[in-house]
Design a protein around this motif. Structure first.
Motif, PDB file in Angstrom:
ATOM      1  N   TYR A  54      -7.934   2.640 -12.064  1.00  0.00           N
ATOM      2  CA  TYR A  54      -7.419   3.807 -11.351  1.00  0.00           C
ATOM      3  C   TYR A  54      -8.417   4.323 -10.314  1.00  0.00           C
ATOM      4  O   TYR A  54      -8.031   4.786  -9.241  1.00  0.00           O
ATOM      5  N   TYR A  57      -8.300   1.919  -7.299  1.00  0.00           N
ATOM      6  CA  TYR A  57      -7.044   2.113  -6.581  1.00  0.00           C
ATOM      7  C   TYR A  57      -7.037   3.440  -5.826  1.00  0.00           C
ATOM      8  O   TYR A  57      -6.641   3.501  -4.656  1.00  0.00           O
ATOM      9  N   ALA A  61      -6.479   3.953  -1.909  1.00  0.00           N
ATOM     10  CA  ALA A  61      -5.315   4.715  -1.469  1.00  0.00           C
ATOM     11  C   ALA A  61      -5.720   5.861  -0.549  1.00  0.00           C
ATOM     12  O   ALA A  61      -5.018   6.176   0.424  1.00  0.00           O
ATOM     13  N   ASN A  68      -0.088  -1.002   2.664  1.00  0.00           N
ATOM     14  CA  ASN A  68       0.114  -1.658   1.376  1.00  0.00           C
ATOM     15  C   ASN A  68      -1.231  -1.840   0.676  1.00  0.00           C
ATOM     16  O   ASN A  68      -2.249  -2.104   1.334  1.00  0.00           O
ATOM     17  N   CYS A 256       8.938  11.465 -10.092  1.00  0.00           N
ATOM     18  CA  CYS A 256       9.131  10.015  -9.999  1.00  0.00           C
ATOM     19  C   CYS A 256      10.042   9.511 -11.115  1.00  0.00           C
ATOM     20  O   CYS A 256      10.283  10.198 -12.114  1.00  0.00           O
ATOM     21  N   LEU A 279       4.993  10.530  -2.662  1.00  0.00           N
ATOM     22  CA  LEU A 279       4.197   9.352  -2.999  1.00  0.00           C
ATOM     23  C   LEU A 279       2.753   9.702  -3.361  1.00  0.00           C
ATOM     24  O   LEU A 279       2.238   9.298  -4.404  1.00  0.00           O
ATOM     25  N   GLU A 283       0.618   9.345  -6.857  1.00  0.00           N
ATOM     26  CA  GLU A 283      -0.647   8.613  -6.965  1.00  0.00           C
ATOM     27  C   GLU A 283      -1.705   9.452  -7.672  1.00  0.00           C
ATOM     28  O   GLU A 283      -2.426   8.963  -8.553  1.00  0.00           O
ATOM     29  N   LEU A 389       5.295   2.279  -6.132  1.00  0.00           N
ATOM     30  CA  LEU A 389       4.151   1.685  -6.796  1.00  0.00           C
ATOM     31  C   LEU A 389       4.655   0.719  -7.863  1.00  0.00           C
ATOM     32  O   LEU A 389       5.761   0.893  -8.388  1.00  0.00           O
ATOM     33  N   ILE A 403      -2.119  -3.891  -9.648  1.00  0.00           N
ATOM     34  CA  ILE A 403      -1.687  -2.539  -9.295  1.00  0.00           C
ATOM     35  C   ILE A 403      -1.425  -2.540  -7.794  1.00  0.00           C
ATOM     36  O   ILE A 403      -2.210  -3.109  -7.026  1.00  0.00           O
ATOM     37  N   LYS A 405       0.697  -0.659  -4.200  1.00  0.00           N
ATOM     38  CA  LYS A 405       1.522   0.313  -3.478  1.00  0.00           C
ATOM     39  C   LYS A 405       2.203  -0.438  -2.351  1.00  0.00           C
ATOM     40  O   LYS A 405       1.545  -1.073  -1.537  1.00  0.00           O
TER      41      LYS A 405
END
Length: 411
Positions: A54, A57, A61, A68, A256, A279, A283, A389, A403, A405
């Motif tokens: 996480y 990511y 992000a 992407n 979500c 989004l 996240e 995701l 993982i 997006k």
């Protein structure tokens, strides 16, 4: 401290439940104890693996909010753990702490045992899943490696240490690309575009996955449909559609819908569809609450599911990303890789490539797939026609294999 203990125990319990189904209920108590000891190394590293996933990511992000993102966190973690076998002093500490480990609580030896066990779990191939991984160190031919290190990484991590003439950068590039293409049986080609003559060590990790769904999507129902990249951008993508029973969670507080789409075998793709404009909120929520929180809310439900038919691929030199996570010295002149060689050495590149093909192929279940009909009370729909995701989870180990997006399936 209480939060950490609760988190660790919950992860350990989850993993124990998953592994427990493989144990024979008729075993004697001492045999249960033996089984428990065998899985303990993995249980110790599970929370850190998820934390690292996480964190990496989230960092990517934040830097690439409109792009992407696709990576295999567990592959990256295993590669760095392998490298730490030859790292000493502060270099080793930075690697392990960057992976989320508290080195004052869990010994290096247990970390390496955990990854060794994890790699064995992930290397169980079957006819329904095509999984190809390549792990290697390409080291300048003028730098002699300790024989013990080369033997250890091959035995425990399925890594190879390969002598390379980096002074001839074009030849070195071709050597690496040919090696990967051969190891992946042509699935991954032309990995590197170029190398410079200053390169001394390349850490390489690639992973390719193509699986068979537990329930196939009928190719006759795949249609070109609109995918709403943003308010002003629409692209056409092939959309696979299937009506069937899936485990679904509606999470209004996070904005979500979460759908578990299982592959045959021990892998599931968890698709997360944020509400329009939510989004980045989703996240953030994912990092704060973890995937297990949402999966616990899932219930079997008959839905009409539509997801893009896509191939996802990314190649990254992780040097900058890892430095931002505190893993710095290994890429600098301060690197202490004295467990690898007696010569001065640092990592020049840390290349990670992940590839995933997602199509209709799956187990055919007559009567289970039904679309295009008019029902009196049609089931709810989950249409992934805007940025979403997805997280691929290995159910044997609960590790995050991929993982991603997907902002634009065409890119």
């Amino acid at each position: 401290m209480k939060v950490f203990v609760f988190w660790f125990l919950s992860q350990a319990l989850f993993c124990n439940l998953v592994f427990g189904r493989h144990l024979n209920g008729e075993h004697h108590d001492d045999e249960h104890d033996d089984d428990h000891r065998k899985i303990m190394p993995y249980l110790q590293i599970a929370p850190s693996n998820e934390k690292f996933s996480y964190k990496l990511y989230s960092q990517l992000a934040a830097e690439h909010p409109d792009d992407n993102i696709f990576l295999s966190p567990v592959s990256i973690s295993a590669a760095l753990s392998m490298l730490s076998l030859g790292a000493k002093s502060q270099t080793n500490t930075q690697i392990l702490e960057g992976l989320g480990f508290n080195t004052s609580v869990i010994p290096d030896e247990d970390i390496h045992k955990g990854f060794k066990q994890l790699l064995k779990i992930h290397n169980r191939h079957n006819k329904d899943q095509q999984l190809s991984t390549v792990n290697a160190l390409f080291v300048d031919k003028e730098i002699p490696l300790f024989e013990k290190f080369s033997e250890d990484i091959k035995k425990s991590f399925q890594f190879e240490a390969i002598s390379t003439d980096f002074q001839n950068s074009e030849e070195a590039k071709n050597q690496i690309n040919s090696y990967v293409e051969k190891k992946t049986k042509g699935l991954i080609k032309d990995l590197l575009d170029s190398l410079d003559q200053q390169t001394k060590l390349v850490l390489l990790n690639t992973i390719y996955f193509s699986g068979t769904w537990e329930n196939a999507f009928n190719k006759n129902f795949t249609r070109e449909e609109d995918f709403h990249v943003d308010e002003n951008t629409i692209v056409k993508v092939p959309m696979m559609t299937r009506e069937g029973e899936y485990r679904v969670a509606f999470v209004p507080e996070s904005g979500c819908v979460v759908v578990d789409v299982p592959y045959k075998g021990n892998t599931s793709a968890i698709f997360i569809l944020p509400d329009a404009g939510k989004l980045h909120d989703v996240e953030n929520a994912l990092q704060n609450v973890s995937l297990q929180t949402w999966t616990k809310l899932m219930k079997p439900m008959r839905i009409i599911l539509s997801i893009p038919k896509i191939s996802v691929s990314t190649t990254r030199d992780l040097k900058k990303d890892l430095c931002q996570m505190g893993i710095k010295d290994v890429f600098s002149d301060r690197a202490d890789l004295s467990g690898i060689t007696g010569a001065s050495l640092r990592v020049s590149k840390a290349v990670h490539k992940a590839v995933l093909n997602m199509g209709e192929k799956g187990r055919e279940a007559p009567g289970a797939t039904r679309t295009g009909t008019v029902a009196t009370n049609p089931p709810p729909t989950a249409v992934f026609n805007r940025p979403f995701l997805f997280i691929m989870v290995d159910k044997n180990s609960s590790c995050l294999v991929f993982i991603a997006k997907i902002m634009n399936p065409e890119k």
